[in-house]
Write a protein that holds these residues in place. Structure first.
Motif, PDB file in Angstrom:
ATOM      1  N   VAL A  25      16.657  51.282  24.757  1.00 41.12           N
ATOM      2  CA  VAL A  25      17.185  50.257  25.651  1.00 41.12           C
ATOM      3  C   VAL A  25      17.341  50.737  27.087  1.00 41.12           C
ATOM      4  CG1 VAL A  25      18.349  48.971  23.816  1.00 41.12           C
ATOM      5  CG2 VAL A  25      19.604  50.751  25.065  1.00 41.12           C
ATOM      6  N   GLU A  26      17.043  52.014  27.351  1.00 40.04           N
ATOM      7  CA  GLU A  26      17.141  52.485  28.730  1.00 40.04           C
ATOM      8  C   GLU A  26      16.033  53.459  29.071  1.00 40.04           C
ATOM      9  OE1 GLU A  26      21.415  53.736  28.557  1.00 40.04           O
ATOM     10  OE2 GLU A  26      20.603  55.753  28.398  1.00 40.04           O
ATOM     11  N   THR A  27      15.766  53.516  30.355  1.00 42.41           N
ATOM     12  CA  THR A  27      14.859  54.485  30.935  1.00 42.41           C
ATOM     13  C   THR A  27      15.568  55.010  32.174  1.00 42.41           C
ATOM     14  OG1 THR A  27      12.569  54.880  31.641  1.00 42.41           O
ATOM     15  CG2 THR A  27      13.568  52.775  32.319  1.00 42.41           C
ATOM     16  N   ASP A  28      14.931  55.916  32.902  1.00 42.62           N
ATOM     17  CA  ASP A  28      15.595  56.413  34.109  1.00 42.62           C
ATOM     18  C   ASP A  28      14.649  56.389  35.303  1.00 42.62           C
ATOM     19  OD1 ASP A  28      13.986  58.709  33.884  1.00 42.62           O
ATOM     20  OD2 ASP A  28      15.625  59.993  33.254  1.00 42.62           O
ATOM     21  N   CYS A  29      15.210  56.689  36.446  1.00 41.09           N
ATOM     22  CA  CYS A  29      14.462  56.629  37.705  1.00 41.09           C
ATOM     23  C   CYS A  29      13.243  57.553  37.672  1.00 41.09           C
ATOM     24  CB  CYS A  29      15.375  57.013  38.872  1.00 41.09           C
ATOM     25  SG  CYS A  29      16.831  55.959  39.040  1.00 41.09           S
ATOM     26  N   SER A  30      13.438  58.745  37.158  1.00 41.56           N
ATOM     27  CA  SER A  30      12.349  59.721  37.121  1.00 41.56           C
ATOM     28  C   SER A  30      11.179  59.220  36.283  1.00 41.56           C
ATOM     29  CB  SER A  30      12.880  61.053  36.571  1.00 41.56           C
ATOM     30  OG  SER A  30      11.851  62.003  36.512  1.00 41.56           O
ATOM     31  N   ASP A  31      11.473  58.636  35.113  1.00 36.87           N
ATOM     32  CA  ASP A  31      10.402  58.135  34.252  1.00 36.87           C
ATOM     33  C   ASP A  31       9.682  56.940  34.874  1.00 36.87           C
ATOM     34  OD1 ASP A  31      10.894  60.107  32.382  1.00 36.87           O
ATOM     35  OD2 ASP A  31      12.066  58.820  31.054  1.00 36.87           O
ATOM     36  N   VAL A  32      10.430  56.044  35.514  1.00 33.30           N
ATOM     37  CA  VAL A  32       9.805  54.899  36.183  1.00 33.30           C
ATOM     38  C   VAL A  32       8.906  55.392  37.316  1.00 33.30           C
ATOM     39  CG1 VAL A  32      10.253  52.856  37.617  1.00 33.30           C
ATOM     40  CG2 VAL A  32      11.578  53.236  35.529  1.00 33.30           C
ATOM     41  N   ASN A  33       9.403  56.304  38.117  1.00 35.59           N
ATOM     42  CA  ASN A  33       8.623  56.857  39.221  1.00 35.59           C
ATOM     43  C   ASN A  33       7.375  57.577  38.706  1.00 35.59           C
ATOM     44  OD1 ASN A  33       8.399  57.534  42.154  1.00 35.59           O
ATOM     45  ND2 ASN A  33       8.572  59.603  41.345  1.00 35.59           N
ATOM     46  N   ALA A  34       7.519  58.363  37.659  1.00 34.62           N
ATOM     47  CA  ALA A  34       6.371  59.086  37.097  1.00 34.62           C
ATOM     48  C   ALA A  34       5.310  58.113  36.599  1.00 34.62           C
ATOM     49  CB  ALA A  34       6.832  60.007  35.966  1.00 34.62           C
ATOM     50  N   ALA A  35       5.724  57.034  35.936  1.00 33.94           N
ATOM     51  CA  ALA A  35       4.763  56.028  35.455  1.00 33.94           C
ATOM     52  C   ALA A  35       4.029  55.393  36.630  1.00 33.94           C
ATOM     53  CB  ALA A  35       5.486  54.963  34.630  1.00 33.94           C
ATOM     54  N   MET A  36       4.768  55.082  37.703  1.00 31.43           N
ATOM     55  CA  MET A  36       4.129  54.485  38.880  1.00 31.43           C
ATOM     56  C   MET A  36       3.143  55.459  39.512  1.00 31.43           C
ATOM     57  SD  MET A  36       6.931  52.028  40.728  1.00 31.43           S
ATOM     58  CE  MET A  36       8.343  53.102  40.765  1.00 31.43           C
ATOM     59  N   ASN A  37       3.544  56.713  39.658  1.00 30.77           N
ATOM     60  CA  ASN A  37       2.670  57.709  40.284  1.00 30.77           C
ATOM     61  C   ASN A  37       1.421  57.985  39.456  1.00 30.77           C
ATOM     62  OD1 ASN A  37       4.315  57.994  42.521  1.00 30.77           O
ATOM     63  ND2 ASN A  37       5.399  59.761  41.691  1.00 30.77           N
ATOM     64  N   ALA A  38       1.531  57.861  38.135  1.00 31.59           N
ATOM     65  CA  ALA A  38       0.391  58.097  37.249  1.00 31.59           C
ATOM     66  C   ALA A  38      -0.467  56.848  37.064  1.00 31.59           C
ATOM     67  CB  ALA A  38       0.894  58.593  35.892  1.00 31.59           C
ATOM     68  N   GLY A  39      -0.060  55.736  37.651  1.00 31.56           N
ATOM     69  CA  GLY A  39      -0.802  54.487  37.475  1.00 31.56           C
ATOM     70  C   GLY A  39      -0.665  53.936  36.067  1.00 31.56           C
ATOM     71  N   GLU A  40       0.442  54.262  35.402  1.00 31.68           N
ATOM     72  CA  GLU A  40       0.681  53.827  34.028  1.00 31.68           C
ATOM     73  C   GLU A  40       1.809  52.798  33.978  1.00 31.68           C
ATOM     74  OE1 GLU A  40       1.553  57.579  32.186  1.00 31.68           O
ATOM     75  OE2 GLU A  40      -0.570  58.106  32.015  1.00 31.68           O
ATOM     76  N   VAL A  41       1.728  51.806  34.823  1.00 28.97           N
ATOM     77  CA  VAL A  41       2.784  50.795  34.889  1.00 28.97           C
ATOM     78  C   VAL A  41       2.480  49.728  33.842  1.00 28.97           C
ATOM     79  CG1 VAL A  41       4.043  49.181  36.355  1.00 28.97           C
ATOM     80  CG2 VAL A  41       3.157  51.306  37.316  1.00 28.97           C
ATOM     81  N   ASP A  42       3.079  49.920  32.667  1.00 28.29           N
ATOM     82  CA  ASP A  42       2.893  48.993  31.553  1.00 28.29           C
ATOM     83  C   ASP A  42       4.175  48.202  31.312  1.00 28.29           C
ATOM     84  OD1 ASP A  42       4.292  51.218  30.715  1.00 28.29           O
ATOM     85  OD2 ASP A  42       3.016  51.634  28.978  1.00 28.29           O
ATOM     86  N   PHE A  43       4.836  47.874  32.400  1.00 33.72           N
ATOM     87  CA  PHE A  43       6.096  47.131  32.397  1.00 33.72           C
ATOM     88  C   PHE A  43       6.200  46.376  33.708  1.00 33.72           C
ATOM     89  CE2 PHE A  43       6.711  51.436  33.959  1.00 33.72           C
ATOM     90  CZ  PHE A  43       7.352  51.246  35.171  1.00 33.72           C
ATOM     91  N   VAL A  44       7.111  45.405  33.733  1.00 33.13           N
ATOM     92  CA  VAL A  44       7.405  44.657  34.954  1.00 33.13           C
ATOM     93  C   VAL A  44       8.775  45.112  35.422  1.00 33.13           C
ATOM     94  CG1 VAL A  44       7.856  42.371  35.931  1.00 33.13           C
ATOM     95  CG2 VAL A  44       5.970  42.698  34.310  1.00 33.13           C
ATOM     96  N   LEU A  45       8.852  45.574  36.659  1.00 37.30           N
ATOM     97  CA  LEU A  45      10.083  46.088  37.233  1.00 37.30           C
ATOM     98  C   LEU A  45      10.797  44.970  37.976  1.00 37.30           C
ATOM     99  CD1 LEU A  45      11.750  48.682  37.715  1.00 37.30           C
ATOM    100  CD2 LEU A  45      10.329  49.082  39.747  1.00 37.30           C
ATOM    101  N   LEU A  46      12.020  44.659  37.530  1.00 34.78           N
ATOM    102  CA  LEU A  46      12.788  43.563  38.121  1.00 34.78           C
ATOM    103  C   LEU A  46      14.031  44.071  38.835  1.00 34.78           C
ATOM    104  CD1 LEU A  46      12.758  40.908  35.234  1.00 34.78           C
ATOM    105  CD2 LEU A  46      11.221  41.051  37.219  1.00 34.78           C
TER     106      LEU A  46
END
Length: 139
Positions: A25-46
């Protein structure tokens, strides 16, 4: 006996269950940033709190401004049913992400909270977006 050991540690299976549930049910800033930097954005950020003006001043890259009060079945029907939404708010002092997560779950949608919110993002020294691209609200 210290206050640390006064209550015995949980068993390994209990710890695994607890942290598996928590990470579901949670993720953190580092994981969101890493996904964005890797081009692995498989979620919608609200970005789920604040006015359009506050969103324009400071938000995360690729975030969509959708205050939790605007989350409705009709609004969320714009995305496929299997979309994972990651919600964030101002930070630990704000419950907007909790409210948004609850609404999304009540609509049957997958959701995780990005713990730390804007405060956590800033604390980690991560870059904010430069403009309000991605906003659903207009002035």
């Amino acid at each position: 006996m210290s206050s640390v050991t006064a209550i015995p540690a949980a068993s390994a299976p209990e710890v695994i269950s607890h942290f598996s549930r928590r990470l579901s049910v949670e993720t953190d800033c580092s994981d969101v940033n890493a996904a964005m930097n890797a081009g692995e954005v498989d979620f919608v950020l609200l970005h789920v709190v604040g006015s359009q003006e506050s969103f324009a001043r400071r938000h995360l890259p690729n975030a969509i401004h959708l205050p939790h009060k605007m989350i409705t079945a009709d609004m969320m029907s714009k995305w496929p049913d299997d979309t994972l939404f990651v919600v964030y708010c101002a930070g630990p002092h704000c419950n907007g992400a909790d409210r948004a997560a609850l609404k999304l779950a009540q609509l049957g949608l997958a959701v995780k909270i990005m713990i730390g919110g804007l405060t956590g993002w800033e604390d980690e020294g991560l870059a904010f977006a430069e403009n309000a691209v991605g906003s659903l609200r207009r002035c």
